[in-house]
Design an enzyme around this catalytic site. Sequence first.
Site, PDB file in Angstrom:
ATOM      1  N   ASP A 174      -2.508   6.315  -3.270  1.00 59.71           N
ATOM      2  CA  ASP A 174      -1.302   5.710  -2.717  1.00 59.71           C
ATOM      3  C   ASP A 174      -0.806   4.621  -3.649  1.00 59.71           C
ATOM      4  O   ASP A 174      -1.325   4.443  -4.754  1.00 59.71           O
ATOM      5  CB  ASP A 174      -1.555   5.191  -1.300  1.00 59.71           C
ATOM      6  N   SER A 216       0.822  -1.208   0.000  1.00 56.65           N
ATOM      7  CA  SER A 216       0.000   0.000   0.000  1.00 56.65           C
ATOM      8  C   SER A 216       0.861   1.265   0.000  1.00 56.65           C
ATOM      9  O   SER A 216       1.641   1.495  -0.906  1.00 56.65           O
ATOM     10  CB  SER A 216      -0.957  -0.035   1.189  1.00 56.65           C
TER      11      SER A 216
END
Length: 448
Positions: free
Chosen positions: A241, A104
């Site tokens: 992200d 992530s």
Amino acid sequence: MGRLFGTDGVRGLANRDLTAELTMDLSVAAAHTLRSEGEFAGHRPRAIVGRDPRASGEFLSCATIAGLASAGVDVYDAGVLPTPAIAFLVSDYGVDLGAMLSASHNAMPDNGIKFFARGGHKLGDALEDDIEKRLGTPWERPVGEAVGRVRRLTDGAERYLNHLVEALPNRLDGLHVVLDTAHGAASEVAPEAFRRAGARVTQIGGEPDGLNINEGYGSTHLDKIQAAVVEEGADLGIAVDGDADRCLAVDASGLIVDGDKIMTILTLAMRERHALVGNTVVVTVMSNLGMLQALEREGISYVQTAVGDRYVLEEMKRGGYAIGGEQSGHVILSDHGTTGDGTLTGLMLAARVAQTATTLSELASAMTELPQVLINVKNVDKDRVAQDEGLQAAVAQVEAELGAEGRVLLRKSGTEPLVRVMVEANTLERATQCAERLADVVRDRLAL
């Protein structure tokens, strides 16, 4: 040894904590767990595997594919795609299992693996615990034609793009949007989706090389997109992200619009088009009090959960709700997906700007953000937070002082010996003073 799975899969330093061997074993165990749950009953199981562009994902995705195929699962290798794209494709193709290799928003040296069950849903705690228990246990290996086959998934990106554009309530014609894709998994699909929807796109953070993911770009590094939006004279900016399951926004003046404000804007838009199921939005205990006050003023109900988009989704499924999310920018729109999708969220936000012919700044003014101070108190016995009478008395005292103008939240970390002290108040000075007071009490009473 603590629990292997965290709040979003298994993460760690790639090739040290998360090795090829562990990743392969986890994949085998996941296949066996879902088989025991009856997920594969009566048919040959199929899976989709994707990754973000970080270098370690190249060998870790190979290990994942090898583990699944060795357990008799046919595997489709989707290559580099966002996490929400893999969740969508698991559902769209009707396969039994999905796996995503990504850490992530973490720095490049880290990586992680998360699994999706049929329908594109993240696995619950019980299933993850079962996977852990199966690690290293003997199993009968299929041979001959019973081993899994591996194929390249060639149209995954196109199907995901069509899904994104079709989800929009209106086009984005006339909007100029700056996209920061964090040199990550959405570097190709996100700008293409915005262009297909009619927007003019300026992209930054769009040149992944396997080593630069999240490095100075993306939703955790907003200074570059703030500057770019102002310099380009754009209407708004959207920053995702590394795996694009979250987004934050920037208005035309360069001010940040966080997940709470994004959810407030989208919730009001959904109510307007009669899509807000139960007149309710699902938020977490970390959602800003200003958001909750704004919802109350609008007559909209909310349900609070623990931090983590999996808990938000569980509550959404229980109540049949259509929107939920976190301050960090994880927003779940259950009519269109089973997990947070930063590109979809950004598209929906841009669609609201286009539909209202107003500015993002004006839309964001629907809520007034209260100052929030968060202090991480390290090296304390986090498990005694709720039981320590002196600490609870100090919390009660601060809550009484703040009244309706603020709130207090003490939350233990899921992975470290620390307690997070969060205080919101009508002024930053007051929030800081109260948070520091409580942090001192935590240190004194819970010291290891």
